[in-house]
Design a protein around this motif. Sequence first.
Motif, PDB file in Angstrom:
ATOM      1  N   GLU A   5       0.833  -1.206   0.000  1.00 30.31           N
ATOM      2  CA  GLU A   5       0.000   0.000   0.000  1.00 30.31           C
ATOM      3  C   GLU A   5       0.869   1.258   0.000  1.00 30.31           C
ATOM      4  O   GLU A   5       0.569   2.235  -0.695  1.00 30.31           O
ATOM      5  CB  GLU A   5      -0.924   0.008   1.223  1.00 30.31           C
ATOM      6  N   ARG A   6       1.941   1.227   0.767  1.00 35.51           N
ATOM      7  CA  ARG A   6       2.843   2.393   0.793  1.00 35.51           C
ATOM      8  C   ARG A   6       3.506   2.584  -0.574  1.00 35.51           C
ATOM      9  O   ARG A   6       3.675   3.717  -1.046  1.00 35.51           O
ATOM     10  CB  ARG A   6       3.941   2.198   1.863  1.00 35.51           C
ATOM     11  N   GLU A   7       3.889   1.472  -1.221  1.00 31.54           N
ATOM     12  CA  GLU A   7       4.519   1.557  -2.544  1.00 31.54           C
ATOM     13  C   GLU A   7       3.549   2.120  -3.573  1.00 31.54           C
ATOM     14  O   GLU A   7       3.932   2.929  -4.431  1.00 31.54           O
ATOM     15  CB  GLU A   7       5.006   0.169  -2.982  1.00 31.54           C
ATOM     16  N   ILE A   8       2.298   1.686  -3.501  1.00 34.42           N
ATOM     17  CA  ILE A   8       1.293   2.183  -4.450  1.00 34.42           C
ATOM     18  C   ILE A   8       1.120   3.683  -4.290  1.00 34.42           C
ATOM     19  O   ILE A   8       1.065   4.435  -5.275  1.00 34.42           O
ATOM     20  CB  ILE A   8      -0.052   1.443  -4.232  1.00 34.42           C
ATOM     21  N   GLU A   9       1.041   4.157  -3.050  1.00 40.40           N
ATOM     22  CA  GLU A   9       0.889   5.598  -2.795  1.00 40.40           C
ATOM     23  C   GLU A   9       2.069   6.380  -3.360  1.00 40.40           C
ATOM     24  O   GLU A   9       1.901   7.495  -3.873  1.00 40.40           O
ATOM     25  CB  GLU A   9       0.760   5.850  -1.295  1.00 40.40           C
ATOM     26  N   ARG A  10       3.261   5.787  -3.280  1.00 41.46           N
ATOM     27  CA  ARG A  10       4.473   6.498  -3.708  1.00 41.46           C
ATOM     28  C   ARG A  10       4.699   6.399  -5.218  1.00 41.46           C
ATOM     29  O   ARG A  10       4.969   7.406  -5.875  1.00 41.46           O
ATOM     30  CB  ARG A  10       5.676   5.935  -2.958  1.00 41.46           C
ATOM     31  N   GLU A  11       4.589   5.191  -5.777  1.00 39.26           N
ATOM     32  CA  GLU A  11       4.959   4.969  -7.178  1.00 39.26           C
ATOM     33  C   GLU A  11       3.839   5.312  -8.162  1.00 39.26           C
ATOM     34  O   GLU A  11       4.102   5.726  -9.292  1.00 39.26           O
ATOM     35  CB  GLU A  11       5.383   3.508  -7.384  1.00 39.26           C
ATOM     36  N   PHE A  12       2.600   5.127  -7.761  1.00 40.93           N
ATOM     37  CA  PHE A  12       1.470   5.371  -8.663  1.00 40.93           C
ATOM     38  C   PHE A  12       0.689   6.614  -8.255  1.00 40.93           C
ATOM     39  O   PHE A  12      -0.529   6.695  -8.423  1.00 40.93           O
ATOM     40  CB  PHE A  12       0.540   4.155  -8.703  1.00 40.93           C
ATOM     41  N   VAL A  13       1.431   7.610  -7.734  1.00 42.19           N
ATOM     42  CA  VAL A  13       0.788   8.832  -7.269  1.00 42.19           C
ATOM     43  C   VAL A  13       0.093   9.582  -8.406  1.00 42.19           C
ATOM     44  O   VAL A  13      -0.865  10.323  -8.185  1.00 42.19           O
ATOM     45  CB  VAL A  13       1.838   9.732  -6.562  1.00 42.19           C
ATOM     46  N   GLN A  14       0.559   9.378  -9.651  1.00 47.38           N
ATOM     47  CA  GLN A  14      -0.023  10.101 -10.790  1.00 47.38           C
ATOM     48  C   GLN A  14      -1.332   9.483 -11.283  1.00 47.38           C
ATOM     49  O   GLN A  14      -2.022  10.093 -12.087  1.00 47.38           O
ATOM     50  CB  GLN A  14       0.987  10.127 -11.958  1.00 47.38           C
ATOM     51  N   VAL A  15      -1.655   8.254 -10.828  1.00 46.43           N
ATOM     52  CA  VAL A  15      -2.856   7.591 -11.353  1.00 46.43           C
ATOM     53  C   VAL A  15      -3.785   7.132 -10.228  1.00 46.43           C
ATOM     54  O   VAL A  15      -4.211   5.970 -10.197  1.00 46.43           O
ATOM     55  CB  VAL A  15      -2.485   6.404 -12.261  1.00 46.43           C
ATOM     56  N   PRO A  16      -4.147   8.036  -9.300  1.00 47.71           N
ATOM     57  CA  PRO A  16      -5.098   7.621  -8.262  1.00 47.71           C
ATOM     58  C   PRO A  16      -6.474   7.314  -8.838  1.00 47.71           C
ATOM     59  O   PRO A  16      -7.311   6.697  -8.178  1.00 47.71           O
ATOM     60  CB  PRO A  16      -5.143   8.846  -7.330  1.00 47.71           C
ATOM     61  N   TRP A  17      -6.697   7.726 -10.093  1.00 43.00           N
ATOM     62  CA  TRP A  17      -8.003   7.526 -10.747  1.00 43.00           C
ATOM     63  C   TRP A  17      -8.139   6.145 -11.376  1.00 43.00           C
ATOM     64  O   TRP A  17      -9.224   5.791 -11.865  1.00 43.00           O
ATOM     65  CB  TRP A  17      -8.195   8.593 -11.827  1.00 43.00           C
ATOM     66  N   ALA A  18      -7.099   5.342 -11.398  1.00 44.27           N
ATOM     67  CA  ALA A  18      -7.160   4.037 -12.059  1.00 44.27           C
ATOM     68  C   ALA A  18      -7.839   3.012 -11.153  1.00 44.27           C
ATOM     69  O   ALA A  18      -7.439   2.851  -9.996  1.00 44.27           O
ATOM     70  CB  ALA A  18      -5.760   3.555 -12.429  1.00 44.27           C
ATOM     71  N   PRO A  19      -8.862   2.289 -11.646  1.00 44.67           N
ATOM     72  CA  PRO A  19      -9.478   1.229 -10.833  1.00 44.67           C
ATOM     73  C   PRO A  19      -8.453   0.167 -10.474  1.00 44.67           C
ATOM     74  O   PRO A  19      -7.555  -0.138 -11.262  1.00 44.67           O
ATOM     75  CB  PRO A  19     -10.556   0.645 -11.756  1.00 44.67           C
ATOM     76  N   ARG A  20      -8.615  -0.401  -9.304  1.00 46.89           N
ATOM     77  CA  ARG A  20      -7.660  -1.392  -8.798  1.00 46.89           C
ATOM     78  C   ARG A  20      -8.398  -2.692  -8.499  1.00 46.89           C
ATOM     79  O   ARG A  20      -9.475  -2.676  -7.903  1.00 46.89           O
ATOM     80  CB  ARG A  20      -6.995  -0.850  -7.543  1.00 46.89           C
ATOM     81  N   VAL A  21      -7.799  -3.805  -8.908  1.00 45.35           N
ATOM     82  CA  VAL A  21      -8.370  -5.121  -8.635  1.00 45.35           C
ATOM     83  C   VAL A  21      -7.263  -6.011  -8.083  1.00 45.35           C
ATOM     84  O   VAL A  21      -6.180  -6.088  -8.672  1.00 45.35           O
ATOM     85  CB  VAL A  21      -8.967  -5.764  -9.913  1.00 45.35           C
ATOM     86  N   ASN A  22      -7.525  -6.655  -6.958  1.00 44.85           N
ATOM     87  CA  ASN A  22      -6.569  -7.594  -6.370  1.00 44.85           C
ATOM     88  C   ASN A  22      -6.973  -9.013  -6.769  1.00 44.85           C
ATOM     89  O   ASN A  22      -8.054  -9.477  -6.394  1.00 44.85           O
ATOM     90  CB  ASN A  22      -6.557  -7.460  -4.840  1.00 44.85           C
ATOM     91  N   ILE A  23      -6.126  -9.711  -7.513  1.00 47.68           N
ATOM     92  CA  ILE A  23      -6.531 -10.980  -8.104  1.00 47.68           C
ATOM     93  C   ILE A  23      -5.466 -12.057  -7.891  1.00 47.68           C
ATOM     94  O   ILE A  23      -4.350 -11.769  -7.456  1.00 47.68           O
ATOM     95  CB  ILE A  23      -6.791 -10.845  -9.614  1.00 47.68           C
ATOM     96  N   SER A  24      -5.855 -13.262  -8.252  1.00 43.13           N
ATOM     97  CA  SER A  24      -4.898 -14.363  -8.370  1.00 43.13           C
ATOM     98  C   SER A  24      -5.178 -15.056  -9.690  1.00 43.13           C
ATOM     99  O   SER A  24      -6.235 -15.682  -9.858  1.00 43.13           O
ATOM    100  CB  SER A  24      -5.043 -15.355  -7.213  1.00 43.13           C
ATOM    101  N   ALA A  25      -4.261 -14.904 -10.636  1.00 44.78           N
ATOM    102  CA  ALA A  25      -4.443 -15.550 -11.940  1.00 44.78           C
ATOM    103  C   ALA A  25      -4.386 -17.067 -11.809  1.00 44.78           C
ATOM    104  O   ALA A  25      -5.035 -17.793 -12.570  1.00 44.78           O
ATOM    105  CB  ALA A  25      -3.371 -15.060 -12.915  1.00 44.78           C
ATOM    106  N   ARG A  26      -3.659 -17.555 -10.807  1.00 43.62           N
ATOM    107  CA  ARG A  26      -3.491 -19.006 -10.640  1.00 43.62           C
ATOM    108  C   ARG A  26      -4.777 -19.667 -10.154  1.00 43.62           C
ATOM    109  O   ARG A  26      -5.197 -20.696 -10.677  1.00 43.62           O
ATOM    110  CB  ARG A  26      -2.352 -19.284  -9.658  1.00 43.62           C
ATOM    111  N   THR A  27      -5.442 -19.047  -9.174  1.00 46.84           N
ATOM    112  CA  THR A  27      -6.655 -19.645  -8.595  1.00 46.84           C
ATOM    113  C   THR A  27      -7.937 -19.055  -9.163  1.00 46.84           C
ATOM    114  O   THR A  27      -9.007 -19.615  -8.977  1.00 46.84           O
ATOM    115  CB  THR A  27      -6.664 -19.449  -7.070  1.00 46.84           C
ATOM    116  N   GLY A  28      -7.823 -17.902  -9.841  1.00 46.61           N
ATOM    117  CA  GLY A  28      -9.024 -17.244 -10.349  1.00 46.61           C
ATOM    118  C   GLY A  28      -9.689 -16.333  -9.333  1.00 46.61           C
ATOM    119  O   GLY A  28     -10.770 -15.784  -9.603  1.00 46.61           O
TER     120      GLY A  28
END
Length: 513
Positions: free
Chosen positions: A383-406
Amino acid sequence: MNEAQPDAETSSVHPEPAPGDDAADGRPDPRPDEDEAVAVALLAGLEDFELEDEDRALLTIPMRDGADPDDLTEVPVVAIIGRPNVGKSTLVNRIIGRREAVVEDVPGVTRDRVAYDAEWAGRRFTLVDTGGWEVDASGIHLRVAEQAEVAIELADAVLFVVDAVVGATDTDEAVVRLLRRAGRPVVLVANKVDDQRGEADATALWNLGLGEPFPVSALHGRGTGDALDALLAVLPQRSAIAGAYSRGGPRRVALVGRPNVGKSSLLNKLAGAERVVVDDVAGTTRDPVDEDVEIGGKTWRFVDTAGIRRRVHQARGADFYASLRTQTALEKAEVAVVLVDAGDSIAEQDVRVVQQVIEAGRALVIAYNKWDTLDEERRYYLEREIEREFVQVPWAPRVNISARTGRHTDKLVPALETALESWDTRVPTGRLNAFLGSVVAAHPHPVRGGKQPRILFATQASTRPPRFVIFASGFIEAGYRRFLERRLREEFGFVGSPIEISVRVREKRRRNG
């Protein structure tokens, strides 16, 4: 956001109900008509400033929701016709402003009719690339020629491309007869005129009897503007063959991300089958793979792509071409799902991929893969990394997934739909100007050098992504533009879509006498 800029959350704009909301008594909110009246008054005041033809074309965009200039059913159609290897696809790429039509120094690369959305001087039209037309075609070349003839019948005007270096051939003469029978307006393009010395070759094409030949270098862009101006002069405002080139079909989704983040695994899980080779070795996928997948009751066209490395010019061999193909896949997509390995620290490559999507003007969803493998500590630091690295795109929808399990892959659909809806959104001109007026009144642009630039008028030039043009009396600072973008997002949403704001500085007319 520039620290010196006003804090948007502290402003007190719109104490009344938001435009378009129903009033408490159930009656429609009367403000849309008031907003349009404000815009009409501002537009009238704009005539006191020096405007260019391109400005006037922008200002003709309808103000109301009902007249959407992005409705493609009545957009005129232009077919590009000519014999093989005269540079038709190169001209297509020049006109649409991106390398999408396949170009090789071999005749006959283009075979089918391919439609592209194009625009020149504020006028929109559908551009149809065709295969080369030949008199004595046989086999597959006959089918190609037939497709070119169909393109002429399903066009409102034709760009006839001739190789000025070779000159008019018997095949070109046959195309002229075909065009005369069809009765469509024709603009003659003399291609491959790279410098002034070649213009004499173009002059010889008057003999074709189609009027003035326009000397053009599709490769370098020389003279294309004059040819397009001539095209607009004969192009009808509305198409006589509406609906010939449908823009329907599945929405196109590019799966992008750095190597080995699980793009192919996700596509296989969504498709319900092993459609793409998966291996722990980074860079298994070289070519983009198109796959129609039904999820959420809808069919989507997914493109699995090779991992994007740091810079294309740093890649070598197959990786170099994989990076180029990935960029092509992005340009052909409407929305991109950027996969990030949630188990690893967010890397510079991840930020680069997101920036590449924004530069391509595509809607954006960020999916954090391998979420099921994270412990509480890793989730905290992520969460801290997202706040720091993706500060320019707070408008982008976020989805937490697992491609392996679906896990949670079903949440991709609402995120994609939200992003695409924003990407397609058009704000009526009246409402846009009323909103900006209230914002500027509460937080005017800072005074610089004793002058304060004034916003005169604004319009949304296009969608996909939403592009706004602001006419101003002086230079608008980057910090203030970011402030305006933030306020636009607060008011109108645009979740999952980049938005572009450009400013045209126009000076007041000098009065004679």
